[in-house]
Each structure stands twice: as C-alpha cells, then as structure tokens.
Write an enzyme that holds these catalytic residues in place. Structure first.
Site, short mmCIF file in Angstrom:
data_model
loop_
_atom_site.label_atom_id
_atom_site.label_comp_id
_atom_site.label_asym_id
_atom_site.label_seq_id
_atom_site.Cartn_x
_atom_site.Cartn_y
_atom_site.Cartn_z
N ARG A 109 0.76 -1.38 -0.33
CA ARG A 109 0.26 0.11 -0.27
C ARG A 109 0.91 0.90 0.05
O ARG A 109 0.70 2.11 0.58
CB ARG A 109 -0.67 0.41 0.93
N GLU A 116 -3.61 2.84 6.46
CA GLU A 116 -3.55 3.17 5.88
C GLU A 116 -4.25 4.51 4.89
O GLU A 116 -3.59 4.58 3.90
CB GLU A 116 -4.13 1.82 4.64
N SER A 119 -10.26 -0.11 4.71
CA SER A 119 -9.51 -0.57 5.30
C SER A 119 -9.22 0.11 5.76
O SER A 119 -8.16 1.02 4.94
CB SER A 119 -8.42 -1.53 5.34
C1 LIG Z 1 -15.31 0.61 -0.13
C2 LIG Z 1 -13.58 0.16 -0.04
C3 LIG Z 1 -13.31 -0.85 -0.96
C4 LIG Z 1 -12.06 -0.86 -0.36
N1 LIG Z 1 -11.04 -2.06 -1.14
C5 LIG Z 1 -9.85 -1.70 -1.01
C6 LIG Z 1 -8.43 -2.86 -1.40
O1 LIG Z 1 -10.29 -4.33 -1.74
N2 LIG Z 1 -7.63 -2.85 -2.21
C7 LIG Z 1 -7.23 -1.83 -1.58
O2 LIG Z 1 -5.64 -1.90 -1.93
N3 LIG Z 1 -7.47 -0.60 -1.80
C8 LIG Z 1 -9.21 -0.59 -1.28
N4 LIG Z 1 -9.51 0.50 -0.62
C9 LIG Z 1 -8.87 1.83 -0.98
C10 LIG Z 1 -8.79 2.23 -2.24
O3 LIG Z 1 -9.78 2.32 -2.72
C11 LIG Z 1 -7.80 2.59 -2.15
O4 LIG Z 1 -6.85 2.91 -1.50
C12 LIG Z 1 -7.67 3.37 -4.40
O5 LIG Z 1 -5.96 2.65 -4.41
C13 LIG Z 1 -6.98 4.90 -3.97
O6 LIG Z 1 -7.61 5.34 -4.75
P1 LIG Z 1 -8.35 7.05 -5.26
O7 LIG Z 1 -8.21 7.25 -6.61
O8 LIG Z 1 -9.36 6.59 -4.89
O9 LIG Z 1 -7.29 8.26 -4.63
P2 LIG Z 1 -7.47 8.89 -3.03
O10 LIG Z 1 -8.09 8.13 -2.03
O11 LIG Z 1 -8.29 9.90 -4.07
O12 LIG Z 1 -5.80 9.16 -2.56
C14 LIG Z 1 -5.16 8.16 -2.30
C15 LIG Z 1 -3.93 8.96 -2.49
O13 LIG Z 1 -3.83 8.81 -4.03
C16 LIG Z 1 -2.96 10.06 -4.86
N5 LIG Z 1 -3.27 10.17 -5.69
C17 LIG Z 1 -4.76 10.31 -6.60
N6 LIG Z 1 -4.26 10.08 -7.53
C18 LIG Z 1 -3.15 10.25 -7.72
C19 LIG Z 1 -2.32 11.16 -9.33
N7 LIG Z 1 -3.24 10.28 -10.33
N8 LIG Z 1 -1.13 10.48 -9.27
C20 LIG Z 1 -0.63 10.13 -8.18
N9 LIG Z 1 -1.18 10.19 -6.83
C21 LIG Z 1 -2.90 9.88 -6.17
C22 LIG Z 1 -3.66 11.09 -3.83
O14 LIG Z 1 -2.67 12.02 -3.99
C23 LIG Z 1 -3.86 10.42 -1.77
O15 LIG Z 1 -2.15 10.42 -1.53
C24 LIG Z 1 -11.21 0.22 -0.12
C25 LIG Z 1 -11.87 1.96 -0.46
C26 LIG Z 1 -13.13 1.40 -0.06
C27 LIG Z 1 -13.91 2.83 0.46
#
Ligand SMILES: Cc1cc2nc3c(=O)[nH]c(=O)nc-3n(C[C@H](O)[C@H](O)[C@H](O)COP(=O)(O)OP(=O)(O)OC[C@H]3O[C@@H](n4cnc5c(N)ncnc54)[C@H](O)[C@@H]3O)c2cc1C
Length: 310
Positions: A177, A297, A227
C-alpha cells in the site's frame, strides 16, 4: 503577491469555468462523505492543462493536493488550502495487444472490466476496488492476493516541477500500500498494464467470486474508506479490533463496522473529527490489549477547524 480572485481567474483560463470550483465542500468528493472545503477544486481535461495548473501553483507557491476518487482519504473539517486537483475527466482506456493503457482518472474497476471484455487476465483482483487508476498506482492497491505491482508495466507522470516523465514499474518502489509517489508527489497521468490472454468465462467467474466475497464481508451499504489500517505483521487488523470488542463503538457519527471490524463507517453524518477520534480510540484500545501498533492505510489530509480559525 496574489489574491484568491486572481488565482481563480487564472485557473478558469486554464481549465474553463465549469471545471473550477471555489470553496467546494470535499465531502461531496470523498467516498466516506467527509471533508471541509477546498479553496479551489480543479478538473483539468488534458495533460497540458494539468501541467499548466502545476506551473501556476509553482509560480505562486500555492499549496497543492491531488485527489483521486477520494476512496482512501479523510479530509479534515477545516478543508484544504490552495489547489485541489482531480483528474476525473481523464478517463480514456485503450487496448494494444495484451497491454491496457488507462488514463489516471479512470476507475480501476472500469479498467478491470475492460480487461474482461478483451479476455485479458491479471486485473481481476481490482474489480471491486473503488479507486482511480492514479490512486491505485500511488497506493499499490491490491486485494485477494493480487496487487498493481503484479501487472504494471510503466506510468507517465508529471513531476511537481511540471516535467513529463516515464517511470518503469521498478522505479516506483511499489510496496504494501505504498509507492515512491508518496515521497515525490509526482502526478500519474496514465498507466500501462501488461496482462495476458485468458478465457473470458474464467476471468468472469473469478471476478464474480471476488465480488461475492467483498459484498458479503464488507459494509458497502455505508460510506467508508475501506480498510482503515494496514495489516500488522503476523496479525489481521480486523481480528484485533474485533477481539478488542470495539464493533459498534465509535465517536459521534462514526462507528466501527459490525460487519467488518477493519472498517469504520460514516453511520450518521460523521465529521472528520468523529472519524479521527474513532481511529484513535481503536488504536489505543488495540495497543493496550495486544501491544500492537496499528499503522494507518488511509491518508488524513487538510486542516482542522481550530487551526483554520487562528
Ligand atoms: C469500500 C472500499 C473498499 C476498498 N477496498 C480496497 C482493496 O480491496 N484494496 C485496496 O488496496 N484498497 C481498497 N480501498 C482503498 C482505496 O480504494 C484504494 O487505496 C485506492 O487505490 C485509492 O484510490 P483513489 O483514486 O480513491 O485515491 P484517493 O483516495 O483520492 O487518494 C489516495 C492517495 O493517492 C494519491 N493520488 C490519487 N490520484 C493520484 C494520481 N493521479 N497521481 C498520483 N497520486 C494520486 C492521492 O494524492 C492520495 O495520496 C477501498 C476503499 C473503500 C472505500
């Protein structure tokens, strides 16, 4: 010197009026539905616009935050100063042989589905992860034994200085992560995934199975960040929290899920302070009962209200 009006006008010139919001509550842009206001929320529609916004923030030395789908962040109640950028209009997904090229605002779920449609295997694990491609790269998202690292070939990024770069998978230092992007703050523009030819029915069967497992175990009926904690070595965060008797407990509108103890849900209009206080309560209790430090996380960003009023 600059005024907020000047910054607004320059952002509008770059991205168009419809893609620049002022004082926008970020609770509308995070999956957990929590978060104070962003001074400016911008949605560039081209890579050139992304670079122009980066140059603008450099010119005025403005604070700058990148948001993906907001599925892994808690924005504090005082919101975020300066520019918040979301790449939600950059969503193109293409296939070239066994490679998929996806812009970073595309949903990683959509990329997983696209892979299925082209009978390409490797991204099944991502079928239920609610992040964008950019967020999935930054976090090295993973589930059910798979992670981005297994299938990524390279990414195109813009650095904080506005330079375009190609980074190979090994340059990204993808770990549990995490990635080097948490230190460089490069902006991922697009990602190339290397998949393998598979059988449509088998890929679909795996995705259906993972979806079933997710829906039966996770409290998807409530807003959350997924998580909250990383898996501590040798333990499962959810099990430690469950064994601490914390399910159903929380502060204000936030509550440790009764369905999956690793999730804290926004049960009833929780504020960021409710959510963060619940996290602290969980960490403290688990430390007292089991001597284990739970590492976050989820990312907590922005200012709290007190700080903002000073
Ligand atoms: C119901 C639920 C289930 C989930 N299940 C999982 C799972 O099974 N596995 C898992 O790994 N995660 C899971 N997650 C967490 C989440 O979906 C992941 O961490 C996902 O990768 C975050 O992506 P995001 O676009 O929403 O990023 P955000 O939450 O918007 O941002 C997270 C980080 O990424 C950075 N970021 C966003 N876009 C970019 C970009 N284009 N370039 C550089 N940095 C960027 C942001 O600055 C921030 O630091 C879950 C979340 C929820 C709500």
């Amino acid at each position: 010197m600059y005024t907020n009006e000047m910054i607004y006008q320059e952002l509008v010139q770059i991205c168009g009026k419809e893609n620049v919001l002022r004082d926008e509550p970020l609770k509308y842009h995070t999956l957990v539905k929590i978060g104070g206001k962003a001074d400016f929320l911008v949605w560039p529609t081209t890579y050139e616009q992304v670079m122009e916004v980066v140059r603008l923030k450099e010119k005025y030395q403005l604070p700058f935050t990148l948001l993906g789908n907001g599925s892994n962040v808690i924005v504090r109640d005082g919101g975020i100063r300066g520019i918040v950028m979301q790449l939600k209009h950059l969503t193109e997904i293409k296939v070239e042989g066994e490679k998929i090229i996806a812009q970073s605002g595309a949903d990683i779920k959509a990329v997983s589905r696209f892979a299925l449609e082209h009978s390409l295997t490797g991204l099944e694990f991502a079928c239920g992860i609610p992040g964008s491609v950019g967020g999935a790269i930054m976090m090295n998202a993973g589930a059910y034994g798979g992670e981005v690292k297994d299938v990524l070939d390279h990414v195109k990024v813009v650095t904080q200085k506005g330079e375009l770069k190609i980074l190979r998978k090994d340059d990204l230092q993808l770990g549990y992560r995490t990635s080097i992007i948490s230190q460089t703050h490069d902006i991922v523009l697009e990602a190339v995934f290397q998949l393998k030819k598979g059988e449509y029915e088998k890929i679909k069967e795996k995705m259906d199975d993972l979806t079933f497992q997710r829906e039966s175990k996770q409290p998807l009926e409530y807003p959350s960040v997924g998580s909250v904690f990383k898996r501590p070595p040798g333990y499962f965060a959810g099990k430690l929290i469950q064994d601490s008797g914390l399910q159903g407990k929380g502060v204000g509108g936030a509550e440790v899920s009764t369905k999956h103890a690793g999730f804290i849900i926004n049960k009833n209009n929780a504020t960021a302070s409710d959510y963060i206080a619940t996290i602290e309560m969980v960490r403290k209790t688990v430390k007292e009962k089991f001597g284990v430090d739970l590492e976050l996380e989820v990312k907590i960003i922005g200012e709290d209200i007190k700080q903002q009023q000073q």
